[in-house]
Design an enzyme around this catalytic site. Structure first.
Site, PDB file in Angstrom:
ATOM      1  N   LEU A  71      -9.827   3.345   7.668  1.00  0.00           N
ATOM      2  CA  LEU A  71      -8.698   4.068   8.241  1.00  0.00           C
ATOM      3  C   LEU A  71      -8.794   4.138   9.761  1.00  0.00           C
ATOM      4  CD1 LEU A  71      -8.407   6.938   5.609  1.00  0.00           C
ATOM      5  CD2 LEU A  71      -7.233   4.714   5.664  1.00  0.00           C
ATOM      6  N   LEU A 108      -7.387   1.675  13.197  1.00  0.00           N
ATOM      7  CA  LEU A 108      -6.750   0.478  13.722  1.00  0.00           C
ATOM      8  C   LEU A 108      -7.775  -0.338  14.499  1.00  0.00           C
ATOM      9  CD1 LEU A 108      -3.351   1.902  15.026  1.00  0.00           C
ATOM     10  CD2 LEU A 108      -3.793   0.714  12.864  1.00  0.00           C
ATOM     11  N   HIS A 142      -3.222  -2.890   1.265  1.00  0.00           N
ATOM     12  CA  HIS A 142      -2.313  -1.814   1.673  1.00  0.00           C
ATOM     13  C   HIS A 142      -1.548  -1.328   0.446  1.00  0.00           C
ATOM     14  CE1 HIS A 142       0.253   0.471   4.388  1.00  0.00           C
ATOM     15  NE2 HIS A 142       1.297   0.019   3.712  1.00  0.00           N
TER      16      HIS A 142
END
Length: 224
Positions: A96, A98, A115
Site C-alpha cells: 500500500l 505508491l 488490484h
C-alpha cells in the site's frame, strides 16, 4: 536430469499477506516454476512478514516513515535489496505504497500488481464501495504490469465475481479476495513459463491459455 531453474520472486507487502500466503502455498507444489526469495514490507509490524519467516523465506522491512531523502531514496534502497536477493520478478501483494517512476523504470516488465477491481474501472482505494455505489452487476480483480500511472499498466488477467443483493463493501471484498488467491499464483506461473508477452500497444497475450466466450477468469485457468 539437471535441476530446473525457477523464477525468483520478491513479494512486497504492507499488511497481513493473504495473497503472499497463496503464492507461498503454490510454491510448495513440486511442479510450480517459481520460488520466493524475498518478502519485503514498508511496515515493520506487517503480519505477512511472519508468514514469510514461517515458510523459511528471507523477510525484511524498512519503514518508509521519515526515510532520509524521501520516496526516491527509499525506493532506491528497496530496489537494492531486491537486486541483492536475486529476484527476477517483483510481485506487489497488498503493498500500500505508491512506487516512484524510477522504481517502475528499473523493474519495467518485471513488476506486477493485483488490484481488487476490473480495471480500468475503479482505480485507487475504496474500490469495493465505489463499485457498489456505481451499481455494477459484476466486480472482480485484475493482475497487471505496473507503470508510473496508478493502476494503468497492461492487463494480464482478470477474475469476475457477481455483485449480490445485500452486499456491503466487506462481503464483496471477501468474494473478490478468494479470486485474488486463485489468479495471482496462476499469472506468476504463466510468466515463469514464458507465456506472457506485451505488444507495443500494451496488450498482453498469454500463449496457449484456455479461452471461453465468458469465463470466470479470463484468460481461463487450466483445469485443476
Amino acid at each position: 536430469m539437471g535441476k530446473v531453474t525457477k523464477l525468483k520472486l520478491a513479494v512486497l507487502i504492507s499488511g497481513g499477506g493473504s495473497n503472499l500466503q497463496a503464492i507461498i502455498d503454490a510454491c510448495k507444489t513440486p511442479d510450480y516454476p517459481a520460488e520466493i526469495v524475498l518478502v519485503f514490507s514498508n511496515q515493520l509490524d506487517a503480519g505477512g512478514l511472519e508468514r514469510g519467516r514461517r515458510a523459511g523465506i528471507r523477510s525484511e522491512a524498512i519503514s518508509h516513515k521519515g526515510y532520509p531523502g524521501g520516496r526516491e531514496a527509499y525506493d532506491n534502497a528497496v530496489s537494492a535489496l531486491i537486486e541483492e536477493s536475486g529476484a527476477d520478478l517483483v510481485v506487489l501483494a497488498g503493498y500500500l505504497r505508491l512506487v516512484s517512476e524510477s522504481f517502475t523504470a528499473r523493474w519495467k516488465d518485471k513488476l506486477i500488481n493485483i488490484h481488487p477491481s476490473l480495471l480500468p474501472s475503479f482505480k485507487g482505494l475504496g474500490v469495493h464501495q465505489a463499485a457498489l455505489d456505481a451499481g455494477v452487476k459484476f466486480a472482480g480483480c485484475t493482475v497487471h504490469y505496473v507503470v508510473p500511472e496508478v493502476d494503468s499498466g497492461p492487463i494480464i488477467a482478470q477474475a469476475v465475481v457477481p455483485v449480490l443483493p445485500g452486499d456491503d463493501a466487506g462481503k464483496l471484498a471477501q468474494r473478490i479476495l478468494r479470486q485474488e488467491h486463485r489468479i495471482y499464483p496462476q499469472v506468476i506461473r504463466w510468466i515463469a513459463e514464458g507465456r506472457v508477452s506485451v505488444d507495443a500497444k500494451g496488450i498482453v497475450t498469454v500463449a496457449d491459455a484456455p479461452q471461453a466466450d465468458f469465463a470466470e477468469i479470463n484468460p481461463a485457468l487450466e483445469p485443476g
